[in-house]
Design an enzyme around this catalytic site. Structure first.
Site, PDB file in Angstrom:
ATOM      1  N   PRO A 166       0.825  -1.206   0.000  1.00 19.06           N
ATOM      2  CA  PRO A 166       0.000   0.000   0.000  1.00 19.06           C
ATOM      3  C   PRO A 166       0.859   1.255   0.000  1.00 19.06           C
ATOM      4  O   PRO A 166       1.658   1.465   0.902  1.00 19.06           O
ATOM      5  CB  PRO A 166      -0.794  -0.102   1.315  1.00 19.06           C
ATOM      6  CG  PRO A 166      -0.489  -1.448   1.875  1.00 19.06           C
ATOM      7  CD  PRO A 166       0.775  -1.920   1.269  1.00 19.06           C
ATOM      8  N   GLU A 167       0.696   2.069  -1.006  1.00 21.49           N
ATOM      9  CA  GLU A 167       1.332   3.386  -1.001  1.00 21.49           C
ATOM     10  C   GLU A 167       0.213   4.406  -0.902  1.00 21.49           C
ATOM     11  O   GLU A 167      -0.932   4.042  -0.639  1.00 21.49           O
ATOM     12  CB  GLU A 167       2.203   3.552  -2.249  1.00 21.49           C
ATOM     13  CG  GLU A 167       3.344   2.509  -2.259  1.00 21.49           C
ATOM     14  CD  GLU A 167       4.482   2.853  -3.186  1.00 21.49           C
ATOM     15  OE1 GLU A 167       4.648   4.015  -3.540  1.00 21.49           O
ATOM     16  OE2 GLU A 167       5.227   1.932  -3.561  1.00 21.49           O
TER      17      GLU A 167
END
Length: 281
Positions: A2-3
């Site tokens: 997850p960014e």
DNA sequence: CATAGCTCCTGACCGC
DNA sequence: TGCGGTCAGGAGCTAT
């Protein structure tokens, strides 16, 4: 992993539904990165507010449980997904599985953090400006979509460093959200060699880089927050949301612009991918 | 202060 | 098919 786009999409997926819910209980699995920082029972009966995002952190406000004097003060939970975490808010949650390490049970459903590698975190603080949250958030750089994140700012910030520009971006103290994948893609998009010393990048190139960072993140956001490489594996999503990476994970493959083989190098113990022809020092 | 290296953890992948 | 070894990676922490 997850960014920023994935975290933002996650936030949007449950913020409205959980806003106004009341906490009924908390279930803890294996330890995450840090202890919760509050007795779980002290979260019960608190009203949940609208979830906000800062960098890759989410802030879930929890109001005071008014009937208990000891819990008269509001606060909230700071959430981070680490690199393998995901959040789901379901009306009816199954029994926790082996990788479900935090459940916030509310009268509207259960917010669950699933995180096999447990680099994620759920931490109580009285506010975002106090305690652990303040400590974690205080070092963060600007939000990439803020007006204050502009060419002159980026130029001035990069001037103060001598590290390779890729590492300066990864640091997260200049601008947040450009993790390993998006940093590689943004540098490709801007035509900048990731090894370039950050203080050697001209004003015009900083302007281009700033635009490239925004464009790259915005594109991922518009596609529903697809992490370029292993989003499908991690979250079971269908492939139609996969964003096409130009360089990340494509070592040896042809550059999409000039067909030169993409190179992989290691910077700061992590992989950097770039086109040795399109990206200049 | 700036920078470099270490660390947490586990699934995926690889060679035998 | 099974098994051991290697690797990735966000970001705080420690050492220099």
């Amino acid at each position: 992993m997850p960014e920023l786009p994935e975290v933002e999409v996650t936030r949007q997926s449950f913020s409205e539904r959980i806003d106004g819910a009341v906490v009924r209980g908390v279930r803890l699995g294996k330890p995450l990165r840090w202890p919760l920082g509050i007795e779980p029972t002290r979260l019960v009966d608190r009203p949940v507010g609208a979830v906000t995002r800062r960098g890759k952190y989410l802030w879930l406000p929890l109001g005071a449980a008014n009937h208990r004097a000891s819990d008269a003060d509001a606060g909230g939970l700071l959430l981070h997904l680490g690199m393998s975490g995901s959040l789901a808010f379901n009306v009816a949650a199954d029994a926790p599985g082996a990788h479900d390490h935090f459940d916030l049970v509310t009268d509207r459903g259960t917010l669950r953090l699933t995180d096999p590698r447990r680099f994620g975190a759920v931490v109580w603080s009285a506010s975002q400006d106090e305690g652990m949250a303040a400590k974690l958030l205080s070092t963060l750089g600007l939000e990439p979509f803020d007006d204050s994140f502009n060419g002159p700012y980026l130029h001035a910030a990069l001037k103060r460093r001598r590290v390779a520009v890729k590492l300066a971006l990864l640091g997260g103290d200049i601008v947040v959200g450009a993790g390993n994948i998006y940093a590689c893609e943004a540098l490709f998009s801007a035509g900048i060699d990731p090894r370039t010393r950050s203080d050697r990048i001209s004003r015009p190139r900083c302007e281009r880089l700033m635009q490239a960072i925004r464009r790259t993140l915005q594109e991922a956001l518009a596609l529903g927050g697809s992490t370029l490489r292993d989003f499908r594996d991690a979250h079971g999503m269908a492939g139609q949301f996969q964003l096409q990476a130009h360089v990340y994970g494509r070592a040896g493959g042809p550059c999409h612009v000039c067909a030169t083989p993409v190179r992989r190098i290691v910077q700061g113990q992590r992989s950097t991918f770039f086109c040795p022809s399109c990206q200049k020092r």
